[in-house]
Design an enzyme around this catalytic site. Structure first.
Site, PDB file in Angstrom:
ATOM      1  N   LYS A  12    -102.256 -14.193  33.416  1.00 15.97           N
ATOM      2  CA  LYS A  12    -102.899 -12.999  32.823  1.00 15.97           C
ATOM      3  C   LYS A  12    -103.706 -12.292  33.894  1.00 15.97           C
ATOM      4  O   LYS A  12    -104.123 -12.898  34.893  1.00 15.97           O
ATOM      5  CB  LYS A  12    -103.804 -13.366  31.655  1.00 15.97           C
ATOM      6  CG  LYS A  12    -104.907 -14.413  31.924  1.00 15.97           C
ATOM      7  CD  LYS A  12    -106.175 -13.922  32.546  1.00 15.97           C
ATOM      8  CE  LYS A  12    -107.217 -15.021  32.706  1.00 15.97           C
ATOM      9  NZ  LYS A  12    -108.348 -14.702  33.582  1.00 15.97           N
ATOM     10  N   ASP A 137    -109.902 -19.695  27.813  1.00 16.16           N
ATOM     11  CA  ASP A 137    -108.741 -18.787  27.859  1.00 16.16           C
ATOM     12  C   ASP A 137    -107.532 -19.325  27.090  1.00 16.16           C
ATOM     13  O   ASP A 137    -106.558 -18.598  26.880  1.00 16.16           O
ATOM     14  CB  ASP A 137    -108.270 -18.576  29.312  1.00 16.16           C
ATOM     15  CG  ASP A 137    -109.287 -17.858  30.164  1.00 16.16           C
ATOM     16  OD1 ASP A 137    -110.261 -17.318  29.604  1.00 16.16           O
ATOM     17  OD2 ASP A 137    -109.108 -17.839  31.391  1.00 16.16           O
TER      18      ASP A 137
END
Ligand code: C5P
Length: 289
Positions: A12, A137
């Site tokens: 990401k 995350d």
């Protein structure tokens, strides 16, 4: 490895990252857009009929008890009470300590894959709760969609963004996340935005920043040099650091001579040219609630 289930674990980028508060337990409250990209690790999984969980090719120097994929598998095993075990292999492409979420994504893909192989049937919320115990995350990767993310990482609102190409530079230093979050001079009261603000400000280059970047450039000269390099060599670029670093990135404008640009990148840095992804490449494994 034909009898292994192969699951992508994408990286990401944090298109911005604002620290808007801190919880009593020390964890920071964030607002960020997490953009999935097509730089990815691969997690390979096979069920064992005994309860052993083992990595086939452990990384030298990493204690198996600290290995996020092993911890993910154990936590799913404990939570569900399954008697099955797993062989796990990992093909790493995402650099570590890079702010790209590689370890968290590997853990999320392990949970998604084993939930299928072991037929443990946990839903999205249940898997996310396990994920949050492994890292802030991890729930984002379990949801598997580019998203506006809040809280410490558990409040996830999927959003649709235009397709973009990004140039990433990993300037050769790994940055431990706690080193940045515990710095006394970190901004911890960034004004909150709303999801509606994204439409007008996300890509204007100035409004949204990464609060962690301010600390990282003070501590690591290479991060500052990489940001300055992108700003110099890509006209109009507004480079940002991802997560707690050290990777920095910028959009590649449409008419860029990409090969020419890449040939000028200093040789001691690693670079990646990536595409944005709307969804996780192994989206079929993500359960609904
Ligand atoms: O959850 P993760 O393992 O990524 O976090 C590593 C460390 O970074 C935490 O132990 C905490 O010190 C810090 N952190 C934080 N607030 C967050 C995420 C991480 O303070 N939202």
């Amino acid at each position: 490895m034909n009898d292994f289930l192969s699951i992508s674990a994408p990286a990401k980028l944090n298109l911005f990252l604002h620290v808007v508060g801190q919880r009593p337990d020390g964890y920071h409250l964030l607002q960020s857009v997490f953009q999935l990209i097509d730089l990815q690790d691969t997690v390979l999984l096979k069920t064992r009929s005994d309860s052993t969980i083992q990595r086939i090719n452990p990384i030298n120097g990493i204690d198996p008890e600290a290995d996020l994929v092993i911890r993910a598998a154990r936590l799913l095993q404990e939570t569900t009470g399954t008697r099955l075990g797993a062989e796990i292999d990992l093909i790493k492409k995402i650099p570590m300590g890079a702010g790209l979420g590689g370890g968290s994504s590997d853990a999320a893909s392990t949970l998604l894959g084993l939930n299928q192989l072991w037929q443990t049937h946990l839903n999205l919320d249940e898997l996310s709760q396990i994920g949050l115990k492994l890292g802030a995350d991890v729930p984002f990767f379990i949801h598997g969609e580019t998203a506006f993310v809040e809280g410490v990482g558990e409040l996830i609102s999927p959003i649709q963004l235009p397709q973009n190409n990004y140039l990433l530079i990993y300037p050769g230093v790994g940055i431990p996340t706690p080193e940045i979050f515990k710095d006394p001079s970190l901004t911890r009261n960034h004004a909150r935005i709303t999801i509606a603000d994204l439409a007008s400000h996300l890509f204007d280059g100035n409004s949204f920043i990464n609060d962690l970047e301010i600390i990282a450039v003070q501590k690591h000269l290479e991060v500052k040099l990489a940001i300055d390099w992108l700003a110099t060599y890509i006209p109009g670029a507004t480079p940002r650091m991802s997560g707690s670093g050290s990777t920095v990135f910028t959009q590649i404008p449409k008419n860029t001579q990409v090969n020419d640009l890449l040939s000028k990148i200093p040789k001691n840095w690693t670079y990646f040219v990536v595409k944005s992804l709307e969804r996780h490449p192994s989206y079929n494994l993500i359960p609904s609630n």
